[in-house]
Design an enzyme around this catalytic site. Structure first.
Site, PDB file in Angstrom:
ATOM      1  N   ARG A 176     -87.566-100.789 -31.213  1.00  0.00           N
ATOM      2  CA  ARG A 176     -87.119-101.659 -32.309  1.00  0.00           C
ATOM      3  C   ARG A 176     -86.069-100.915 -33.113  1.00  0.00           C
ATOM      4  O   ARG A 176     -86.345 -99.838 -33.642  1.00  0.00           O
ATOM      5  CB  ARG A 176     -88.286-102.000 -33.244  1.00  0.00           C
ATOM      6  N   GLU A 210     -85.310-100.785 -35.968  1.00  0.00           N
ATOM      7  CA  GLU A 210     -85.729-101.081 -37.344  1.00  0.00           C
ATOM      8  C   GLU A 210     -84.696-100.496 -38.300  1.00  0.00           C
ATOM      9  O   GLU A 210     -84.524 -99.287 -38.359  1.00  0.00           O
ATOM     10  CB  GLU A 210     -87.090-100.429 -37.640  1.00  0.00           C
ATOM     11  N   ARG A 264     -94.308 -96.830 -41.859  1.00  0.00           N
ATOM     12  CA  ARG A 264     -95.110 -97.438 -40.791  1.00  0.00           C
ATOM     13  C   ARG A 264     -94.293 -97.959 -39.612  1.00  0.00           C
ATOM     14  O   ARG A 264     -94.816 -98.644 -38.739  1.00  0.00           O
ATOM     15  CB  ARG A 264     -96.006 -98.543 -41.362  1.00  0.00           C
ATOM     16  N   HIS A 265     -92.996 -97.660 -39.577  1.00  0.00           N
ATOM     17  CA  HIS A 265     -92.150 -98.105 -38.469  1.00  0.00           C
ATOM     18  C   HIS A 265     -91.490 -96.930 -37.757  1.00  0.00           C
ATOM     19  O   HIS A 265     -90.928 -96.042 -38.395  1.00  0.00           O
ATOM     20  CB  HIS A 265     -91.041 -99.040 -38.976  1.00  0.00           C
ATOM     21  N   GLU A 314    -101.362-103.833 -40.779  1.00  0.00           N
ATOM     22  CA  GLU A 314    -101.371-104.582 -39.511  1.00  0.00           C
ATOM     23  C   GLU A 314    -101.357-103.589 -38.350  1.00  0.00           C
ATOM     24  O   GLU A 314    -100.471-102.759 -38.243  1.00  0.00           O
ATOM     25  CB  GLU A 314    -100.126-105.470 -39.426  1.00  0.00           C
ATOM     26  N   SER A 349    -100.976-107.754 -33.312  1.00  0.00           N
ATOM     27  CA  SER A 349    -100.579-109.161 -33.418  1.00  0.00           C
ATOM     28  C   SER A 349    -100.792-109.819 -32.072  1.00  0.00           C
ATOM     29  O   SER A 349    -100.726-109.149 -31.036  1.00  0.00           O
ATOM     30  CB  SER A 349     -99.086-109.288 -33.732  1.00  0.00           C
ATOM     31  N   ARG A 391     -99.943 -96.626 -35.189  1.00  0.00           N
ATOM     32  CA  ARG A 391    -100.491 -97.165 -36.444  1.00  0.00           C
ATOM     33  C   ARG A 391    -102.005 -96.974 -36.522  1.00  0.00           C
ATOM     34  O   ARG A 391    -102.547 -96.681 -37.574  1.00  0.00           O
ATOM     35  CB  ARG A 391    -100.156 -98.645 -36.567  1.00  0.00           C
TER      36      ARG A 391
HETATM   37  P1  ATP Z   1     -94.471-105.365 -38.781  1.00  0.00           P
HETATM   38  O1  ATP Z   1     -94.485-106.796 -39.255  1.00  0.00           O
HETATM   39  O2  ATP Z   1     -95.523-104.531 -39.413  1.00  0.00           O
HETATM   40  O3  ATP Z   1     -93.114-104.754 -38.817  1.00  0.00           O
HETATM   41  P2  ATP Z   1     -94.443-106.594 -36.204  1.00  0.00           P
HETATM   42  O4  ATP Z   1     -95.218-107.810 -36.538  1.00  0.00           O
HETATM   43  O5  ATP Z   1     -92.963-106.679 -36.114  1.00  0.00           O
HETATM   44  O6  ATP Z   1     -94.850-105.403 -37.205  1.00  0.00           O
HETATM   45  P3  ATP Z   1     -95.473-106.792 -33.540  1.00  0.00           P
HETATM   46  O7  ATP Z   1     -94.314-107.360 -32.859  1.00  0.00           O
HETATM   47  O8  ATP Z   1     -96.564-107.682 -33.959  1.00  0.00           O
HETATM   48  O9  ATP Z   1     -94.971-105.968 -34.824  1.00  0.00           O
HETATM   49  O10 ATP Z   1     -96.010-105.556 -32.660  1.00  0.00           O
HETATM   50  C1  ATP Z   1     -97.367-105.380 -32.309  1.00  0.00           C
HETATM   51  C2  ATP Z   1     -97.936-104.133 -32.957  1.00  0.00           C
HETATM   52  O11 ATP Z   1     -97.135-102.987 -32.634  1.00  0.00           O
HETATM   53  C3  ATP Z   1     -97.910-104.204 -34.477  1.00  0.00           C
HETATM   54  O12 ATP Z   1     -99.056-104.853 -34.963  1.00  0.00           O
HETATM   55  C4  ATP Z   1     -97.904-102.729 -34.844  1.00  0.00           C
HETATM   56  O13 ATP Z   1     -99.210-102.191 -34.771  1.00  0.00           O
HETATM   57  C5  ATP Z   1     -97.065-102.112 -33.751  1.00  0.00           C
HETATM   58  N1  ATP Z   1     -95.657-101.963 -34.158  1.00  0.00           N
HETATM   59  C6  ATP Z   1     -94.727-102.923 -34.218  1.00  0.00           C
HETATM   60  N2  ATP Z   1     -93.534-102.449 -34.610  1.00  0.00           N
HETATM   61  C7  ATP Z   1     -93.700-101.136 -34.794  1.00  0.00           C
HETATM   62  C8  ATP Z   1     -92.845-100.078 -35.185  1.00  0.00           C
HETATM   63  N3  ATP Z   1     -91.569-100.303 -35.457  1.00  0.00           N
HETATM   64  N4  ATP Z   1     -93.351 -98.827 -35.278  1.00  0.00           N
HETATM   65  C9  ATP Z   1     -94.635 -98.605 -34.984  1.00  0.00           C
HETATM   66  N5  ATP Z   1     -95.510 -99.551 -34.608  1.00  0.00           N
HETATM   67  C10 ATP Z   1     -95.066-100.805 -34.506  1.00  0.00           C
HETATM   68 MG    MG Z   2     -96.963-108.443 -35.866  1.00  0.00          MG
END
Ligand code: ATP
Ligand code: MG
Length: 439
Positions: A210, A212, A218-219, A356, A359, A407
């Site tokens: 990602r 980000e 947390r990312h 979180e 998902s 996480r």
């Molecule tokens: P958030 O809303 O917290 O940014 P997300 O909803 O975009 O996360 P999902 O696509 O649901 O993330 O990804 C599934 C799981 O992977 C998340 O619940 C989280 O535990 C983990 N995750 C997602 N993005 C990241 C990241 N950039 N760094 C670390 N862990 C991540």
């Molecule tokens: Mg999510």
């Protein structure tokens, strides 16, 4: 002489053995020198003379022959698995000399700022309390695999290079793929779905990328996802599996690593029955509990996640809480809208100690509906050719979820930054080294 593992020395009192490992700490007491030596099994105190110890210092790689002896009662160290014994060195062979360390690795706490901790990652990972984090992570992986296998999922390995950016959004890394535009996958999602008609139930441990654009605690830009996908399931089955696997995964690690949890001064997670709330119910509770009115918002904000977890622990004795029915528009295109109220979807997030960690959703499994949804979202079904093939030829009702490994590690050990829970974390500023040093 054959090598004896350090932990085995407990059974070799009065015998002469040879151990091999790293010098962790050197303590000079006049003519006697104490060395803490570690190997993969543990740590032992070695007693050596100045002649034998020479200029040994931390991280030197050594083999030491000596006699295992019982320690006097008052010198027993209850915090060490070999705390009732020590090794009286007879000979020391230095296999590899280490350079002078940039900081004290023998200290009780490794008192470094996060950037320094990461600049010297291949060294700081050896520090016992840092290494502990990744023992817990390995145990979480075991727990997840065991739980998924118990539910009869087959492990699959999926690609991370894609030719189209299928999940949309700006958070995607482009790669130059022999002159073509390539992308790094943001999740193993589409591949695990394509595997449903093959194995019916699958799981994978996969890298997700990602881009980000913000710096948070947390990312990561490269994270590890633990994913499951199940065929012939309904929404309630999925929630059962989600919570079942989460509890089994975290509990296995907490049980196997109870000594580490103690050293980190964190409690074993509590798993009363996991409360399930719709997003709207959660927002109402947050309003009642805190007065903060986010009723009507499309998602939970970080403080909401903290507050609803506090409530779940207080009211249900649970460190987990499941939130369902997020607005359809806020979720990925493959999410099935709730037939009774299509504005909301059959989706869920699992929160653990205020964050979180997972998902997922029931997916759209009807080919036509999926094609329509892709178009409605402004995407081109052509970019989904291989994916859609799977739906053309018999996709049963299905769904799944994805856990973020770093996480879970972070919140199980109550670390303050996700970077501490990744061996070699990547973020906007770092790919091993600080990117600014490359310019
Ligand atoms: P958030 O809303 O917290 O940014 P997300 O909803 O975009 O996360 P999902 O696509 O649901 O993330 O990804 C599934 C799981 O992977 C998340 O619940 C989280 O535990 C983990 N995750 C997602 N993005 C990241 C990241 N950039 N760094 C670390 N862990 C991540
Ligand atoms: Mg999510």
């Amino acid at each position: 002489m054959d090598r004896t593992l350090i932990l085995e020395c407990n059974k070799k009192i009065d015998e002469t053995v040879k151990i091999c490992g790293w010098v962790q700490v050197r303590r000079d007491h006049g003519k006697i020198i104490f060395l803490d030596i570690s190997d993969r099994s543990g740590v032992i105190q070695v007693v050596a003379t100045g002649d034998l110890a020479g200029d040994l210092h931390p991280q030197d790689v050594v083999c030491i022959e000596g006699q295992v002896s019982k320690r006097p009662e008052k010198l027993v160290n209850p915090n060490l698995e070999t705390g009732t014994i020590e090794l009286q060195a007879k000979s020391v062979e230095v296999l590899v000399k280490a350079q002078e360390l940039p900081f004290d690795m023998g200290a009780k706490e490794l008192d470094l700022q996060l950037p320094t901790l990461l600049d010297y990652r291949s060294l700081t990972l050896r520090y016992p309390k840092v290494k502990d984090i990744f023992k817990v992570q390995a145990s979480l992986l075991d727990g997840f695999r065991n739980a998924a296998k118990k539910l009869e999922c087959t492990e699959i390995v999926v690609p991370t290079i894609a030719a189209a950016s299928t999940e949309g959004g700006a958070e995607v890394f482009q790669v130059n793929y022999f002159g073509y535009k390539g992308f790094l996958t943001q999740s193993p999602q589409l591949y695990k779905q394509m595997m449903i008609p093959v194995f019916e139930r699958v799981f994978t441990v996969a890298k997700a990328y990602r881009a980000e654009p913000s710096v948070t605690t947390r990312h990561l830009t490269e994270s590890t996802q633990m994913d499951c996908e199940f065929g012939f399931v309904d929404f309630n089955d999925l929630l059962d599996f989600l919570e079942n696997i989460a509890i089994a995964t975290i509990d296995e690690a907490a049980k196997n690593c109870s000594d580490i949890l103690e050293r980190f001064n964190v409690e074993r997670p509590k798993f009363g029955k996991t409360p399930r709330l719709t997003l709207r119910e959660a927002q109402e509770i947050i309003y009642q509990e805190t007065g903060r009115d986010n009723r009507g918002e499309k998602d939970l904000e970080p403080q909401d996640e903290v507050d609803i977890c506090k409530w779940a622990l207080k009211e249900h004795g649970s460190d987990l809480v499941t939130i369902t029915h997020f607005p359809t528009k806020k979720r990925a295109f493959y999410t099935l809208p709730d037939p009774e109220d299509p504005e909301f979807s059959l989706s869920y997030d699992l929160l653990f100690r205020g964050l979180e960690i997972s998902s997922g959703s029931q997916r759209i499994n009807d080919y036509q509906q999926l094609v329509e949804t892709i178009k409605e979202r402004g995407m081109d079904p052509k970019n989904f050719e291989m994916y859609l093939q799977a739906f053309k030829y018999g996709m049963p009702p299905e769904g799944g979820f994805s856990f973020g490994l770093e996480r879970i590690t972070m919140h199980l050990l109550e670390l303050s930054n996700i970077r501490e829970a990744s061996l070699f974390p990547r973020d906007m500023e770092r790919v091993d080294v600080r990117l600014s040093t490359l310019r």
